[in-house]
Design an enzyme around this catalytic site. Structure first.
Site, PDB file in Angstrom:
ATOM      1  N   MET A 298     -11.560-100.792  20.706  1.00  0.00           N
ATOM      2  CA  MET A 298     -12.281-101.248  21.886  1.00  0.00           C
ATOM      3  C   MET A 298     -11.930-100.375  23.072  1.00  0.00           C
ATOM      4  SD  MET A 298     -14.212-103.668  23.073  1.00  0.00           S
ATOM      5  CE  MET A 298     -14.027-104.721  21.650  1.00  0.00           C
ATOM      6  N   CYS A 299     -12.939 -99.943  23.781  1.00  0.00           N
ATOM      7  CA  CYS A 299     -12.670 -99.163  24.969  1.00  0.00           C
ATOM      8  C   CYS A 299     -13.550 -99.670  26.085  1.00  0.00           C
ATOM      9  CB  CYS A 299     -12.980 -97.688  24.743  1.00  0.00           C
ATOM     10  SG  CYS A 299     -12.094 -96.976  23.358  1.00  0.00           S
ATOM     11  N   GLY A 300     -13.143 -99.323  27.303  1.00  0.00           N
ATOM     12  CA  GLY A 300     -14.003 -99.548  28.450  1.00  0.00           C
ATOM     13  C   GLY A 300     -14.569 -98.206  28.846  1.00  0.00           C
TER      14      GLY A 300
END
Ligand SMILES: *[C@@H]1O[C@H](CO)[C@@H](O)[C@H](O)[C@H]1NC(C)=O
Ligand SMILES: *[C@@H]1O[C@H](CO)[C@@H](O)[C@H](O)[C@H]1NC(C)=O
Ligand SMILES: *[C@@H]1O[C@H](CO)[C@@H](O)[C@H](O)[C@H]1NC(C)=O
Ligand SMILES: *[C@@H]1O[C@H](CO)[C@@H](O)[C@H](O)[C@H]1NC(C)=O
Ligand SMILES: *[C@@H]1O[C@H](CO)[C@@H](O)[C@H](O)[C@H]1NC(C)=O
Ligand SMILES: *[C@@H]1O[C@H](CO)[C@@H](O)[C@H](O)[C@H]1NC(C)=O
Length: 613
Positions: free
Chosen positions: A1-3
């Site tokens: 998961m990344c922003g």
């Protein structure tokens, strides 16, 4: 998961971070945060990339990822198949390498079409100054957009924040209907932002019905869009839904909602034949779970160390059939010494509270709410957190223990009070759910946020102790009901319009799952630095279920608890599950009792005032 985040600006107006947006991005990717700005030679446009990485696979690869040619990628995705990724490789680098080998748009579309797994990305293609972005076929990763005419800037971001209603620009979810490309030089010359759209197609036909309308309606104000006339498109990763209905359309006999006991239901289920379809679904679902529980940080010494008692995998767990199957399959693929966290959320059953203004009005004509004292006398031991999902969760835990007594199952009881709900909704959750805004988005968004936080108590050797899950990956059961006719509205459709109505409803639901659920769920779960993974939305699982005619997936002439999701219930039996295989569907907002926390008669589709700033 990344922003991930990208601001494309056609002016040199000063940009200032919205502190809240930046913080929300960071929560999604706590392991590395970097910004990178590209300015055109003549300063006619500028792109600011910002990426916040949660370390999952390979060595930590900081983003924005710039290759030797000056192409830049921010990637929030997982490659579970389609392109080879070695265990020690990072998929951001794999993706970047593939993309940088492309020159023609058709080549980029071929690479994106090949990926199996969830993704959202922004890619700056240096040759030609193009900016590409979009979401995967189902929209399993969030991406929002907003155009600010004052500074001529388009913003793309995984997560945003509520903005005041006076703000001229608004966040919208980017439709998961294709990928988009901006010709930056042309945009700078025209001083206007025009997006070229490459839709998802199957055999040359747009997969999303009314795809153009859907996209044009969602374009940020101030931007224009064009479909690529030469027919360049992405190839759908799944086959189309089998729309056939049974030939012998004798008036379908519908089982009235009678009250069969659990054992009657179990007997009825056992009497159904275990077909080839059951074994096939078992295989593809098991493989989907395997890919999702094994694509984890590699070579971390703790991961292989036998004494590490921290779980890597959590399951959003109600004890219902969808989550039971995920837990039982995870058990087959997670190393034996590793615990599995079962995250079970409950909202306190309220004593009738003093009602305030508007609530009082809507309640006036209602009978007095049930007196909690009378509820208590029913069972002395009932705790105010013993909501339906807690009780089925405990029963499910017992089944899983019977299935594999060696496994350490951490049943995490997550109890949420009204006060805590209100506080966290105001402080955080309303911003994550945004731009979705209904009562249902509020209930499910809040329930998922608390569940995914993973903070509660576990019971060990007869005593309870505080516990916070260490799982970086959270499996959720979304997609099972939409594909196998699990909701009560499916029964309504079936009663009124037979198989034809049912199959139409299923087609609609899979088409809108990104805008109804997935973007929101991704934003809410990602906020805890954990990654949501959706085995029922694995491309192979969806393709297989899509290939089957509806009557092999569900038989709504059978009673609740057997007929809906029939194929999945038979698969549960094959897995060795017991009573959980015949539990009727209970939506999360009711099972967790969060919907009970708010007074008055609200419909799920109403705008939710509690989410407003
Ligand atoms: C990533 O961040 C999390 C949360 O801050 C931390 O627990 C974890 O150890 C970090 N992992 C790496 C590889 O830095
Ligand atoms: C990510 O993978 C690429 C290609 O496999 C490799 O060259 C690069 O060094 C890796 N990044 C890091 C930070 O290890
Ligand atoms: C479609 O894409 C091709 C390849 O980039 C391009 O030559 C053509 O002009 C595009 N058509 C439209 C209408 O944008
Ligand atoms: C397990 O998790 C706890 C709490 O999150 C942490 O303090 C501990 O260091 C972890 N142990 C290992 C071996 O990673
Ligand atoms: C949470 O609720 C359960 C009842 O389901 C109860 O047994 C437990 O003690 C509660 N824990 C806390 C910390 O309130
Ligand atoms: C749909 O299902 C029917 C019945 O099993 C089958 O005959 C038909 O080939 C299927 N159609 C497609 C397009 O898969």
């Amino acid at each position: 998961m990344c922003g991930i985040f990208c601001l494309v600006s056609l002016s040199s107006a000063h940009f200032e971070w919205d502190k809240m947006v930046y913080e929300h991005l960071r929560s999604r990717g706590p392991n590395s945060s970097q910004d990178l700005t590209v300015i055109s030679a003549d300063s006619s446009f500028r792109c600011l990339f910002s990426a916040h990485v949660l370390h999952m696979r390979g060595l930590l690869t900081p983003q924005p990822f710039e290759d030797a040619f000056g192409n830049i990628l921010v990637w929030n995705g997982e490659i579970f198949g389609g392109l080879p990724v070695m265990p020690e490789e990072n998929d951001t680098a794999v993706m970047s390498k593939r993309l940088s080998a492309c020159s023609e748009p058709s080549e980029i579309l071929t690479v994106l079409s090949a990926v199996r797994g969830p993704w959202a990305f922004v890619y700056y293609q240096k040759a030609g100054d193009y900016l590409w972005f979009g979401r995967d076929f189902f929209g399993r990763r969030s991406l929002l957009w907003k155009f600010d005419p004052d500074i001529g800037a388009l913003t793309l971001t995984s997560v945003a924040a509520q903005i005041s209603t006076y703000d001229s620009a608004h966040w919208k979810e980017i439709p998961a209907a294709g990928v988009y490309r901006i010709d930056l030089k042309a945009a700078a010359e025209a001083v206007s932002m025009s997006l070229e759209i490459f839709p998802w197609t199957h055999a040359g036909i747009n997969v999303i019905p009314h795809c153009c309308e859907v996209i044009f309606e969602s374009l940020p104000c101030g931007c224009s869009g064009v479909m690529n006339k030469s027919g360049l498109a992405l190839a759908s990763p799944v086959c189309p839904l089998n729309m056939s209905i049974p030939k012998s359309s004798d008036k379908t006999e519908i089982h009235q909602d009678s009250y069969l006991s659990i054992s009657d239901l179990e007997e009825l289920l056992m009497s159904k034949q275990k077909t080839d379809e059951v074994s096939h679904l078992f295989r593809v679902l098991s493989e989907a779970v395997r890919r999702r529980v094994q694509s984890l940080p590699f070579k971390e010494p703790e991961y292989t160390h036998l004494t590490n008692k921290n779980a890597s995998i959590g399951v959003l767990f109600s004890g219902g059939i969808d989550s039971m199957i995920l837990a039982a399959l995870a058990d087959q693929h997670v190393p034996a010494h590793q615990p599995i966290d079962l995250l079970n959320v409950a909202f306190k059953i309220l004593e009738p509270k003093q009602m305030t203004g508007s609530a009082k009005k809507t309640q006036k004509h209602k009978k007095t709410p049930t007196n909690p004292k009378t509820a208590k006398t029913g069972s002395q031991t009932l705790s105010p957190f013993d909501v339906p999902d807690r009780l089925t969760g405990k029963a499910g835990l017992k089944e899983l223990r019977d299935l594999n007594p060696e496994r350490q199952w951490n049943f995490v009881e997550i109890n949420v009070t009204q006060g805590e709900l209100q506080e966290m909704r105001q402080e955080r959750i309303c911003h994550l759910v945004h731009p979705l805004d209904t009562v249902l988005d509020d209930s499910i968004g809040c329930a998922m946020w608390f569940a995914a936080r993973g903070t509660g108590v576990i019971t060990k050797d007869g005593s309870q102790r505080p516990f916070t899950s260490s799982a970086k990956v959270i499996l959720t059961g979304i997609g099972a009901d939409e594909q196998l006719a699990g909701y009560s509205r499916h029964r309504v459709q079936y009663k009124m319009f037979g198989h034809e109505g049912l199959v139409q409803e299923l087609a609609t639901e899979l088409g809108r799952i990104s805008s109804r659920n997935l973007g929101r769920d991704d934003r809410v779960i990602g906020d805890h630095g954990r990654e949501a993974r959706f085995p029922y939305l694995d491309e192979d699982v969806v393709s297989y279920l899509n290939s089957l005619p509806v009557w092999k997936k569900a038989d709504l002439s059978l009673p609740r608890g057997v007929g809906e999701k029939l194929l999945l219930r038979l698969t549960a039996k094959q897995l060795g599950l017991g009573q959980s295989a015949v539990l009727p569907k209970r939506a999360m907002q009711f099972g967790s009792r969060i919907a009970k926390m708010e007074a008055g008669h609200e419909r799920g589709s109403d705008k939710c005032t509690r989410l407003l700033p």
